[in-house]
Write a protein that holds these residues in place. Structure first.
Motif, PDB file in Angstrom:
ATOM      1  N   LEU A   1       0.888  -1.259  -0.025  1.00 36.06           N
ATOM      2  CA  LEU A   1       0.014  -0.103   0.041  1.00 36.06           C
ATOM      3  C   LEU A   1       0.790   1.359  -0.012  1.00 36.06           C
ATOM      4  CD1 LEU A   1      -2.855   1.311   0.071  1.00 36.06           C
ATOM      5  CD2 LEU A   1      -2.746   1.359   2.571  1.00 36.06           C
TER       6      LEU A   1
ATOM      7  N   ALA B   1      -2.717  11.365   5.732  1.00 38.84           N
ATOM      8  CA  ALA B   1      -3.880  10.826   5.102  1.00 38.84           C
ATOM      9  C   ALA B   1      -4.667  11.620   4.080  1.00 38.84           C
ATOM     10  CB  ALA B   1      -4.937  10.320   6.354  1.00 38.84           C
ATOM     11  N   GLY B   2      -4.546  12.984   4.263  1.00 34.77           N
ATOM     12  CA  GLY B   2      -5.145  14.036   3.358  1.00 34.77           C
ATOM     13  C   GLY B   2      -4.717  13.886   2.205  1.00 34.77           C
TER      14      GLY B   2
ATOM     15  N   VAL C   1      -3.137  11.326   0.921  1.00 36.55           N
ATOM     16  CA  VAL C   1      -3.330   9.951   0.177  1.00 36.55           C
ATOM     17  C   VAL C   1      -4.869  10.105  -0.323  1.00 36.55           C
ATOM     18  CG1 VAL C   1      -4.005   7.617   0.643  1.00 36.55           C
ATOM     19  CG2 VAL C   1      -1.924   8.789   1.665  1.00 36.55           C
TER      20      VAL C   1
ATOM     21  N   PRO D   1     -10.367  11.591   4.430  1.00 41.43           N
ATOM     22  CA  PRO D   1      -8.986  11.458   4.950  1.00 41.43           C
ATOM     23  C   PRO D   1      -9.173  10.637   6.251  1.00 41.43           C
ATOM     24  CG  PRO D   1      -9.094  13.740   4.594  1.00 41.43           C
ATOM     25  CD  PRO D   1     -10.448  13.225   4.366  1.00 41.43           C
ATOM     26  N   ASP D   2     -10.207  10.803   6.891  1.00 41.93           N
ATOM     27  CA  ASP D   2     -10.390   9.904   8.407  1.00 41.93           C
ATOM     28  C   ASP D   2     -10.843   8.692   8.077  1.00 41.93           C
ATOM     29  OD1 ASP D   2      -9.424  12.090   9.688  1.00 41.93           O
ATOM     30  OD2 ASP D   2     -11.559  13.195   9.923  1.00 41.93           O
TER      31      ASP D   2
ATOM     32  N   THR E   1      -9.809   5.892   6.767  1.00 40.31           N
ATOM     33  CA  THR E   1      -8.899   5.057   6.324  1.00 40.31           C
ATOM     34  C   THR E   1      -9.270   3.819   5.679  1.00 40.31           C
ATOM     35  OG1 THR E   1      -7.814   5.811   8.345  1.00 40.31           O
ATOM     36  CG2 THR E   1      -6.479   4.352   6.942  1.00 40.31           C
ATOM     37  N   ALA E   2     -10.341   2.875   6.346  1.00 42.12           N
ATOM     38  CA  ALA E   2     -10.714   1.845   5.795  1.00 42.12           C
ATOM     39  C   ALA E   2     -11.061   1.992   4.264  1.00 42.12           C
ATOM     40  CB  ALA E   2     -11.782   1.211   6.472  1.00 42.12           C
TER      41      ALA E   2
ATOM     42  N   LEU F   1      -9.949   4.091   2.350  1.00 41.77           N
ATOM     43  CA  LEU F   1      -8.648   4.410   1.133  1.00 41.77           C
ATOM     44  C   LEU F   1      -8.141   3.161   1.077  1.00 41.77           C
ATOM     45  CD1 LEU F   1      -7.286   7.316   3.303  1.00 41.77           C
ATOM     46  CD2 LEU F   1      -8.213   7.449   1.006  1.00 41.77           C
ATOM     47  N   VAL F   2      -8.233   2.144   2.244  1.00 40.18           N
ATOM     48  CA  VAL F   2      -7.421   0.836   1.928  1.00 40.18           C
ATOM     49  C   VAL F   2      -8.307   0.270   1.051  1.00 40.18           C
ATOM     50  CG1 VAL F   2      -6.792  -1.373   3.056  1.00 40.18           C
ATOM     51  CG2 VAL F   2      -6.402   0.962   4.121  1.00 40.18           C
TER      52      VAL F   2
ATOM     53  N   ARG G   1      -7.121  -1.699  -2.551  1.00 42.82           N
ATOM     54  CA  ARG G   1      -7.412  -3.136  -2.589  1.00 42.82           C
ATOM     55  C   ARG G   1      -8.087  -3.691  -4.018  1.00 42.82           C
ATOM     56  NH1 ARG G   1      -9.102  -7.898   0.814  1.00 42.82           N
ATOM     57  NH2 ARG G   1     -10.347  -9.198  -0.373  1.00 42.82           N
TER      58      ARG G   1
END
Lengths: 170, 467
Positions: B131, B155-156, B158, B172-173, B175-176, B178-179, B183
């Motif tokens: 990642l 995170a922002g 990303v 940005p908050d 995260t899941a 984003l991941v 994926r």
């Protein structure tokens, strides 16, 4: 130092809890199959071919690994001190089935739970002096995870994000 | 030219970098403290040191054994004396197989040889699948930590990247989310790839087994779906036997993340066979790249490194400047040691000065590499031939002057008074942003605190009097 049976299970349970994986204890293989059936519910399943995994999934629930919601596999070994389950991939036990679906259910024979990593490597046949080593072995300790974004720990990247181990006595 | 030296360190770091790094280092510190309570840390380190020392001391015979065992298991071994040869091997293997789509696992060795550029030049699309590496590749950036390539990003940043990529907004908050975007994108790449390229954490010579640890599962996919697996390793990653492997596969995640086990550890002995899925070709590219030349020198212990990244987070210099501040593939204390040793000829003489010599790296190192001693020795080496005339005399005079409190106070106070008008003219909010030469050497890259108008000695005296 090798642990006694009960201590091994206690250690294993504690490690799995830390790793965000669940442990289900069943007194027999038949009970383990029932637990697995309940965990699966109506989800689609890709599974390895092994006698222990028969009679859990309805035929119409089965799906190719790339589409399945759950993978159903059998461990060759587990490590009490680290919480890892280990499996050797071979014909009938494809790598892709073990890694693609987002949820994983692993059946584990209590006799295959060993104390430490060294014992687990020997148990699964990773040692010198053997005719042929298993070609591909994976030890998995909990769900796959990442902390690449601001060290926030997230479960489930490319490999399963949920891991349930069902341990039974033969 | 290899990718060891990427660019001269320059420029002001992104203001977001420092807080990101400090958070990461603090997180690592907590995890490490937890983990050390679980094992006899000092005994574990000593055992790990012995395993690595044995391997490096017997490197030629162990490499020969590894090569024979990999071949027996059905794999192919390719020797590369340098970065160019290593890249050539990888490109040739892909071409011979008619492959143009590759998925890559995180590998510092691949950064070291500049593999990404070589593959791109050859028309082979190689997608980073870790990642952090994926983020860094998509941004056109470079990894800034051995294990956490995107540790310098927020995170922002990303979320913005993924929004540009997908055309939909990301929080940005979350995260899941984003991941899960990464994926989904990467899943398609894995399914289409013909080649999986990975690094190697340890190679067990006695059976020819390649061991790779990871958190995300991308290595498992890269060694399950494509038909060819190319593993790239520096020669020094070999170890003798399974007893050593059992210890190091625990020591590595413990030192790196404070965890008792990596989320996945793969043990690969030869290509897939007899109805097993997985790559039906296994290629091991063994890179020397200057490593053999380090054996038998006072720096041999630098080859013991298992690339856990602990010395980076432990280092106060790394925590301030980040991995990019070094301008090299390997950063932090271990980077400051091995880069000058590996990059023969390239101008890396300054790197050993990227250290306060506080010894935190030595204390963090799971294989007890004496990094501080090596940094000092490298500083000496850097000036063996080209010590500027008069520099030694100047430093000796300075040392004499400042060895006596009276002359120290006199000179320090004079210098302070002389420079005060300059500092106050330039200061903004107590900081110097752009000082004149020779101080610009510092302020071009970072800000400096304006010196306190009252020297420490004076303040100390007044406190004592008041007390």
């Amino acid at each position: 130092m090798a642990l006694e049976d009960d201590d091994r299970l206690d250690h294993f349970r504690a490690r799995l809890e830390e790793l965000d994986a669940s442990l289900h204890e069943a007194p027999s293989l038949a009970d383990a199959r029932a637990v697995a059936r309940e965990l699966i519910g109506t989800a689609t399943v890709a599974r390895w071919s092994d006698d222990a995994l028969e009679g859990i999934v309805e035929r119409e629930q089965e799906a190719p690994a790339v589409d399945a919601e759950v993978s159903l596999i059998l461990a060759d070994v587990a490590v009490a001190r680290t919480g890892a389950v280990g499996f050797a991939h071979r014909a009938g036990r494809p790598r892709s089935t073990g890694v693609l679906p987002p949820r994983q259910i692993v059946l584990l024979d209590g006799a295959d739970l060993v104390t430490d990593v060294g014992a687990a490597l020997r148990h699964i046949g990773l040692q010198a002096g053997r005719q042929a080593l298993p070609g591909n072995v994976v030890f998995a300790a909990g769900p796959s995870r990442t902390s690449d974004i601001e060290q926030r720990s997230i479960r489930g990247v490319h490999a399963p994000r949920e891991l349930a181990v069902v341990i039974f006595r033969r | 030219m290899s990718g060891l030296v990427i660019e001269p360190p320059r420029g002001r770091p992104d203001p977001a970098v420092t807080p990101n790094l400090h958070r990461a280092a603090a997180h690592w510190g907590t995890q490490r403290a937890d983990a050390r309570g679980r094992v006899d840390w000092e005994a574990w380190r000593e055992l790990a040191r012995q395993i690595r020392a044995d391997a490096v001391r017997h490197l030629p015979e162990l490499i020969e054994l590894l090569e024979a065992r990999v071949a027996t298991a059905g794999g192919h071994v390719h020797h590369a004396r340098n970065a160019e040869e290593a890249c050539d091997h990888v490109v040739r293997i892909c071409r011979e197989a008619g492959a143009t789509r590759a998925v890559k696992g995180k590998s510092m060795t691949s950064e070291e040889i500049g593999l990404g550029a070589a593959l791109q030049g050859a028309g082979i699309e190689a997608v980073e699948t870790d990642l952090g590496e994926y983020i860094v590749q998509a941004m056109g950036d470079r990894p800034s930590h051995i294990l956490a390539p995107a540790v310098h990003l927020s995170a922002g940043q990303v979320a913005n990247l993924f929004a540009r990529e997908s055309g939909r907004p990301f929080d940005p908050d979350d995260t899941a989310a984003l991941v899960s975007h990464a994926r989904a994108v990467l899943r398609q790449r894995f399914l289409a790839a013909e080649v999986g390229i990975t690094g190697v954490n340890l190679a067990v010579a006695e059976t020819g087994t390649l061991t790779i640890v990871e958190s995300e599962g991308n290595i498992r996919l890269a060694t399950a779906l494509p038909r060819i697996h190319i593993a790239l390793m520096g020669l020094e990653k070999v170890i003798r036997d399974w007893e050593g492997a059992a210890h190091l596969i625990q020591m590595l995640p413990l030192a790196a993340q404070g965890k008792m086990a990596a989320a996945s550890t793969s043990f690969i002995t030869g290509p897939a066979r007899d109805g097993d899925d997985g790559p039906h070709e296994l290629h091991l590219v063994l890179l020397d790249g200057g490593r053999s030349a380090i054996r038998g020198t006072p720096f041999e212990e630098a080859l013991h490194c298992i690339r856990c990244g602990a010395c980076l987070y432990a280092c106060p210099v790394y925590r301030q400047v980040g991995g990019h501040g070094y301008g090299t593939t390997y950063s932090g204390p271990i980077g400051a040691v091995i880069t000058p040793l590996l990059a023969q000829g390239a101008d890396t003489d300054d790197l050993p000065w990227y250290s306060s010599l506080c010894g935190a790296c030595v204390e963090a190192c799971p294989v007890k590499i004496p990094l501080d001693d090596q940094l000092v020795a490298l500083r000496a080496r850097a000036h063996e031939d080209d010590a500027p005339r008069g520099e030694a005399a100047l430093f000796a005079a300075w040392a004499r002057l400042w060895s006596r409190p009276s002359s120290y106070r006199a000179t320090a106070a004079t210098a302070g008074r002389a420079l005060r008008p300059l500092w106050s003219a330039l200061a903004r909010d107590g900081w110097q942003h752009r000082a004149p030469f020779p101080f610009s050497g510092w302020t071009d890259g970072r800000d400096a605190r304006t010196p306190d108008p009252e020297p420490f000695h004076a303040r100390w005296r007044s406190r004592r009097v008041g007390a």
